[in-house]
Write a protein that holds these residues in place. Structure first.
Motif, mmCIF file in Angstrom:
data_model
loop_
_atom_site.group_PDB
_atom_site.id
_atom_site.type_symbol
_atom_site.label_atom_id
_atom_site.label_comp_id
_atom_site.label_asym_id
_atom_site.label_seq_id
_atom_site.Cartn_x
_atom_site.Cartn_y
_atom_site.Cartn_z
ATOM 1 N N UNK A 105 0.800 -1.225 0.000
ATOM 2 C CA UNK A 105 0.000 0.000 0.000
ATOM 3 C C UNK A 105 0.831 1.272 0.000
ATOM 4 N N UNK A 106 2.099 1.186 0.345
ATOM 5 C CA UNK A 106 2.985 2.347 0.367
ATOM 6 C C UNK A 106 4.259 2.035 -0.397
ATOM 7 N N UNK A 107 4.901 3.083 -0.905
ATOM 8 C CA UNK A 107 6.196 2.910 -1.549
ATOM 9 C C UNK A 107 7.260 2.650 -0.489
ATOM 10 N N UNK A 108 8.245 1.870 -0.850
ATOM 11 C CA UNK A 108 9.340 1.595 0.079
ATOM 12 C C UNK A 108 10.291 2.785 0.138
ATOM 13 N N UNK A 109 10.945 2.937 1.286
ATOM 14 C CA UNK A 109 11.933 3.991 1.478
ATOM 15 C C UNK A 109 13.319 3.438 1.171
ATOM 16 N N UNK A 110 14.092 4.192 0.405
ATOM 17 C CA UNK A 110 15.466 3.781 0.132
ATOM 18 C C UNK A 110 16.309 4.058 1.374
ATOM 19 N N UNK A 111 17.019 3.040 1.848
ATOM 20 C CA UNK A 111 17.816 3.150 3.068
ATOM 21 C C UNK A 111 19.313 3.234 2.824
ATOM 22 N N UNK A 112 19.802 2.510 1.833
ATOM 23 C CA UNK A 112 21.250 2.454 1.611
ATOM 24 C C UNK A 112 21.538 2.003 0.186
ATOM 25 N N UNK A 113 22.756 2.339 -0.279
ATOM 26 C CA UNK A 113 23.139 1.961 -1.648
ATOM 27 C C UNK A 113 23.435 0.470 -1.778
#
Length: 120
Positions: A105-113
């Motif tokens: 239901x939500x977009x994922x958050x980018x945490x690290x490369x």
């Protein structure tokens, strides 16, 4: 287990889910996580993330029905209800996070490369 045996087990995971794991993730899993049951890393934000070993990957992803809801992602660890993921379809090393209750239901958050960058 040695590195090659763990890489073989990760290949079983890839074949079971018809996915390709990122190279740095496989390296990290085979050299650092190995078969440790509770492998922890600290993020730069001070969170403690439990990274799954090869034995727990399939079970954790089945438990949370990840491939049903987010078929392009693999759950690789968690901090409470916050799941940490890799995208297994775009051939990137990026690490993402999302509350496990918000899957689909939500977009994922980018945490690290990559998995190494996730550590502080």
């Amino acid at each position: 287990m040695n590195k090659n045996e763990i890489l073989d087990e990760l290949k079983v995971v890839e074949n079971s889910l018809n996915i390709k794991l990122p190279n740095k993730y496989k390296q990290f899993s085979s050299e650092e996580v190995k078969d440790i049951d509770a492998y922890e890393i600290q993020t730069s934000q001070g969170n403690t993330v439990y990274i799954y070993n090869y034995k727990d990957l399939l079970e954790r992803n089945e438990t949370y029905t990840i491939q049903d809801v987010e078929p392009d992602y693999l759950l690789i660890g968690q901090d409470g209800d916050l799941g940490y993921f890799i995208n297994v379809k775009d051939n990137s090393e990026l690490i993402y996070s999302l509350d496990l209750g918000a899957l689909g239901s939500l977009d994922m958050d980018e945490e690290a490369k990559d998995i190494y960058d996730l550590r502080s």
